[in-house]
Motif scaffolding. Structure first.
Motif, PDB file in Angstrom:
ATOM      1  N   ALA A 190     -47.555  33.956  43.062  1.00  0.00           N
ATOM      2  CA  ALA A 190     -46.331  33.462  43.513  1.00  0.00           C
ATOM      3  C   ALA A 190     -46.427  31.950  43.828  1.00  0.00           C
ATOM      4  CB  ALA A 190     -45.792  34.129  44.951  1.00  0.00           C
ATOM      5  N   LYS A 191     -45.292  31.319  43.253  1.00  0.00           N
ATOM      6  CA  LYS A 191     -45.384  29.672  43.346  1.00  0.00           C
ATOM      7  C   LYS A 191     -45.199  29.248  44.505  1.00  0.00           C
ATOM      8  CE  LYS A 191     -42.592  25.851  41.607  1.00  0.00           C
ATOM      9  NZ  LYS A 191     -41.283  25.508  41.002  1.00  0.00           N
ATOM     10  N   SER A 192     -44.501  29.978  45.720  1.00  0.00           N
ATOM     11  CA  SER A 192     -44.461  29.349  47.057  1.00  0.00           C
ATOM     12  C   SER A 192     -45.944  29.454  47.464  1.00  0.00           C
ATOM     13  CB  SER A 192     -43.574  30.392  47.799  1.00  0.00           C
ATOM     14  OG  SER A 192     -44.096  31.569  47.863  1.00  0.00           O
ATOM     15  N   LEU A 193     -46.896  30.444  47.245  1.00  0.00           N
ATOM     16  CA  LEU A 193     -48.205  30.408  47.784  1.00  0.00           C
ATOM     17  C   LEU A 193     -49.156  29.414  47.265  1.00  0.00           C
ATOM     18  CD1 LEU A 193     -48.592  34.226  47.918  1.00  0.00           C
ATOM     19  CD2 LEU A 193     -47.945  32.725  49.655  1.00  0.00           C
ATOM     20  N   THR A 229     -30.848  36.561  47.371  1.00  0.00           N
ATOM     21  CA  THR A 229     -32.227  36.779  47.136  1.00  0.00           C
ATOM     22  C   THR A 229     -32.577  35.727  46.209  1.00  0.00           C
ATOM     23  OG1 THR A 229     -33.893  38.484  46.663  1.00  0.00           O
ATOM     24  CG2 THR A 229     -31.902  38.571  45.368  1.00  0.00           C
ATOM     25  N   SER A 230     -34.023  35.818  45.690  1.00  0.00           N
ATOM     26  CA  SER A 230     -34.442  35.026  44.800  1.00  0.00           C
ATOM     27  C   SER A 230     -35.776  35.710  43.895  1.00  0.00           C
ATOM     28  CB  SER A 230     -34.904  33.557  45.619  1.00  0.00           C
ATOM     29  OG  SER A 230     -35.969  33.024  44.527  1.00  0.00           O
ATOM     30  N   HIS A 231     -35.821  35.211  42.840  1.00  0.00           N
ATOM     31  CA  HIS A 231     -37.202  35.950  42.108  1.00  0.00           C
ATOM     32  C   HIS A 231     -38.430  35.555  42.743  1.00  0.00           C
ATOM     33  CE1 HIS A 231     -36.638  32.062  40.221  1.00  0.00           C
ATOM     34  NE2 HIS A 231     -37.837  32.075  39.824  1.00  0.00           N
ATOM     35  N   HIS A 232     -38.315  34.355  43.206  1.00  0.00           N
ATOM     36  CA  HIS A 232     -39.638  33.984  44.052  1.00  0.00           C
ATOM     37  C   HIS A 232     -39.854  35.052  45.228  1.00  0.00           C
ATOM     38  CE1 HIS A 232     -39.853  30.183  42.047  1.00  0.00           C
ATOM     39  NE2 HIS A 232     -38.603  29.882  42.108  1.00  0.00           N
ATOM     40  N   GLU A 233     -38.900  35.473  45.897  1.00  0.00           N
ATOM     41  CA  GLU A 233     -39.063  36.337  46.978  1.00  0.00           C
ATOM     42  C   GLU A 233     -39.714  37.861  46.224  1.00  0.00           C
ATOM     43  OE1 GLU A 233     -36.183  35.280  50.541  1.00  0.00           O
ATOM     44  OE2 GLU A 233     -35.112  35.588  48.502  1.00  0.00           O
ATOM     45  N   VAL A 234     -39.053  38.082  45.164  1.00  0.00           N
ATOM     46  CA  VAL A 234     -39.820  39.097  44.433  1.00  0.00           C
ATOM     47  C   VAL A 234     -41.210  39.193  44.285  1.00  0.00           C
ATOM     48  CG1 VAL A 234     -39.472  40.859  42.493  1.00  0.00           C
ATOM     49  CG2 VAL A 234     -37.670  39.906  43.635  1.00  0.00           C
ATOM     50  N   LEU A 266     -36.107  43.884  38.982  1.00  0.00           N
ATOM     51  CA  LEU A 266     -35.659  43.495  40.191  1.00  0.00           C
ATOM     52  C   LEU A 266     -35.678  41.952  40.050  1.00  0.00           C
ATOM     53  CD1 LEU A 266     -34.503  44.096  43.138  1.00  0.00           C
ATOM     54  CD2 LEU A 266     -36.995  44.303  43.780  1.00  0.00           C
ATOM     55  N   ARG A 267     -36.608  41.441  39.354  1.00  0.00           N
ATOM     56  CA  ARG A 267     -36.768  39.983  39.603  1.00  0.00           C
ATOM     57  C   ARG A 267     -35.863  39.306  38.379  1.00  0.00           C
ATOM     58  NH1 ARG A 267     -39.656  35.644  36.917  1.00  0.00           N
ATOM     59  NH2 ARG A 267     -41.140  34.495  38.175  1.00  0.00           N
ATOM     60  N   LEU A 268     -35.493  40.070  37.226  1.00  0.00           N
ATOM     61  CA  LEU A 268     -34.522  39.769  36.410  1.00  0.00           C
ATOM     62  C   LEU A 268     -32.819  39.578  37.328  1.00  0.00           C
ATOM     63  CD1 LEU A 268     -33.581  38.890  33.524  1.00  0.00           C
ATOM     64  CD2 LEU A 268     -32.897  41.396  33.236  1.00  0.00           C
ATOM     65  N   ALA A 269     -32.826  40.818  38.079  1.00  0.00           N
ATOM     66  CA  ALA A 269     -31.559  40.774  38.652  1.00  0.00           C
ATOM     67  C   ALA A 269     -31.418  39.622  39.735  1.00  0.00           C
ATOM     68  CB  ALA A 269     -31.377  42.072  39.603  1.00  0.00           C
ATOM     69  N   ALA A 270     -32.701  39.294  40.450  1.00  0.00           N
ATOM     70  CA  ALA A 270     -32.906  38.184  41.487  1.00  0.00           C
ATOM     71  C   ALA A 270     -32.484  36.850  40.939  1.00  0.00           C
ATOM     72  CB  ALA A 270     -34.056  38.086  41.893  1.00  0.00           C
ATOM     73  N   LYS A 271     -33.136  36.839  39.734  1.00  0.00           N
ATOM     74  CA  LYS A 271     -32.893  35.451  39.024  1.00  0.00           C
ATOM     75  C   LYS A 271     -31.450  35.179  38.604  1.00  0.00           C
ATOM     76  CE  LYS A 271     -35.926  32.821  35.944  1.00  0.00           C
ATOM     77  NZ  LYS A 271     -37.246  32.869  35.237  1.00  0.00           N
ATOM     78  N   GLY A 325     -41.449  25.637  55.963  1.00  0.00           N
ATOM     79  CA  GLY A 325     -41.621  26.625  54.894  1.00  0.00           C
ATOM     80  C   GLY A 325     -40.613  27.060  54.444  1.00  0.00           C
ATOM     81  N   ARG A 326     -40.452  27.500  53.034  1.00  0.00           N
ATOM     82  CA  ARG A 326     -39.429  28.063  52.511  1.00  0.00           C
ATOM     83  C   ARG A 326     -39.902  29.386  51.379  1.00  0.00           C
ATOM     84  NH1 ARG A 326     -34.536  25.206  52.372  1.00  0.00           N
ATOM     85  NH2 ARG A 326     -33.679  27.231  51.785  1.00  0.00           N
ATOM     86  N   ASN A 327     -39.324  30.611  51.321  1.00  0.00           N
ATOM     87  CA  ASN A 327     -39.558  31.385  50.406  1.00  0.00           C
ATOM     88  C   ASN A 327     -38.874  31.460  49.243  1.00  0.00           C
ATOM     89  OD1 ASN A 327     -41.613  32.518  52.175  1.00  0.00           O
ATOM     90  ND2 ASN A 327     -40.162  33.960  52.980  1.00  0.00           N
ATOM     91  N   TYR A 328     -37.900  30.593  49.124  1.00  0.00           N
ATOM     92  CA  TYR A 328     -37.161  30.304  47.820  1.00  0.00           C
ATOM     93  C   TYR A 328     -36.814  28.836  47.809  1.00  0.00           C
ATOM     94  CZ  TYR A 328     -33.420  30.335  51.496  1.00  0.00           C
ATOM     95  OH  TYR A 328     -32.348  29.999  52.659  1.00  0.00           O
ATOM     96  N   GLU A 329     -36.278  28.288  46.600  1.00  0.00           N
ATOM     97  CA  GLU A 329     -36.018  27.084  46.349  1.00  0.00           C
ATOM     98  C   GLU A 329     -34.325  26.963  46.265  1.00  0.00           C
ATOM     99  OE1 GLU A 329     -39.313  25.242  43.356  1.00  0.00           O
ATOM    100  OE2 GLU A 329     -37.959  26.923  42.330  1.00  0.00           O
TER     101      GLU A 329
END
Length: 368
Positions: free
Chosen positions: A175-178, A307-312, A292-297, A128-132
């Motif tokens: 969340a896309k991962s979920l 980090t990743s916006h998916h983790e946010v 935070l999502r914008l910065a992670a992106k 499993g992954r929390n980010y792509e």
């Protein structure tokens, strides 16, 4: 003069034979395939209980605990790995000589997957992954990869298949991962009838990303939504124990399990607990989730993962059990999960200042 030693040696041989006499506990009959597995040798690590398990995702946080538990019980464990051998080298001492077998594989290569499950009667998928990444999207890992492993395992005659998911895995999650994990569950059930689905809440332990992240970032710990996210954290060793029990009990075939803490916490509760144990203030910095999502992106474009916006998105997801009466829990397996307040300190004690390093495990004024 030789009579006494001969008698003693004969008695010793008879005693050894009696100790090695097989019983019902040495035989496992798989309900799905009818395979009869007979253990050999004494019980425990220096024996073989007749079972062979393949653990995909063995190099991850949960994987090392699952492999260690299986190997300690005398199970031969196949540990497929991607990348460097050093990623799984630490797993070999968890079992006796030759009982933990590393095999290189690629999730996109069906032939290598088939080689990994060819002689196994149990396959456990923890991938499993929390980010792509550029090579592995959520769809390729959580949906296509899970389906491919389940299909090949079923075609190879594997008796049991245990698939690891997430407590919040739902097709309508934010969340896309979920979302992809929920669709992955569906593909696994279609590809392997009788598969077990295990949905776990956030796990904590020595290598976790919950307690340790708070400890190592205690001077600037970023939160969103004023740290009001609701969590049901469980000890990683409890989850590994549950997977072992599911594998051993043939009456669990096809069941779904949700593993979560009976007590609900907010993220702020856990931060307060950590700073109480380490005798230091954790400086929380609340950041608007959109910022935070914008910065992670923006950080996503870097070649290495920070980090990743998916983790946010995951930071905003509250953990709730589904409430489905057909879903099983720790109680159905006879497992009493660890209490966070009693178990947390052993994982974060090294974040204490030097003057508090030798303080007792339970600080003055602590009440469980």
């Amino acid at each position: 003069m030789l009579a006494a030693p001969l008698k003693r040696s004969a008695f010793g041989l008879r005693s050894s034979a009696a100790l090695l006499k097989r019983g019902k506990a040495d035989i496992t009959i798989r309900k799905t395939t009818g395979d009869v597995l007979v253990g050999r040798g004494t019980y425990g690590r220096q024996s073989w209980n007749g079972q062979t398990a393949t653990v995909f995702g063995c190099s991850g946080f949960l994987g090392r605990y699952v492999v260690a538990r299986l190997a300690r019980e005398g199970t031969k464990v196949i540990v497929p790995y991607r990348g460097l051998y050093e990623y799984v080298r630490h797993l070999r001492p968890t079992g006796d000589l030759g009982m933990v077998v590393p095999m290189e594989f690629d999730l996109r290569n069906p032939k290598q997957i088939e080689e990994c499950v060819r002689y196994s009667d149990v396959v456990i998928n923890l991938i499993g992954r929390n980010y792509e990444t550029k090579n592995f999207s959520f769809e390729k890992v959580h949906i296509e990869g899970a389906r491919r492993i389940a299909e090949i395992s079923h075609a190879a005659g594997v008796s049991r298949f245990i698939h690891m998911s997430n407590l919040n895995a739902r097709t309508n999650a934010d969340a896309k991962s979920l979302v992809t994990k929920a669709f992955g569950e569906q593909r696994v059930r279609e590809s392997f009838p009788g598969a077990n689905i295990v949905r776990s809440a956030t796990m904590y332990g020595y290598e976790d990303e919950l307690l340790n992240n708070i400890g190592k970032n205690k001077y600037c710990y970023l939160t969103v939504n004023k740290a009001q996210r609701k969590l049901r954290p469980v000890c990683v060793s409890d989850v590994a124990h549950a997977i072992g029990k599911i594998r051993d009990d043939e009456d669990t075939v096809g069941l779904t399990y949700e593993l979560f803490n009976p007590k609900q916490y907010t993220q702020k509760d856990i931060i307060d607990l950590v700073q109480f144990f380490i005798h230091e203030n954790v400086w929380r910095v609340n950041v608007p989730s959109s910022l935070l999502r914008l910065a992670a992106k923006a950080v996503d474009v870097l070649p290495y993962h920070y980090t990743s916006h998916h983790e946010v998105d995951l930071m905003l997801a509250d953990e709730f059990p589904s409430g489905d009466p057909a879903v099983q829990t720790f109680a159905d397996l006879g497992i009493q999960p660890h209490t966070l307040e009693l178990a947390a300190l052993q994982y974060i004690r090294h974040y204490r200042p030097p003057q508090h390093e030798e303080d007792p495990m339970e600080p003055r004024g602590y009440k469980a």
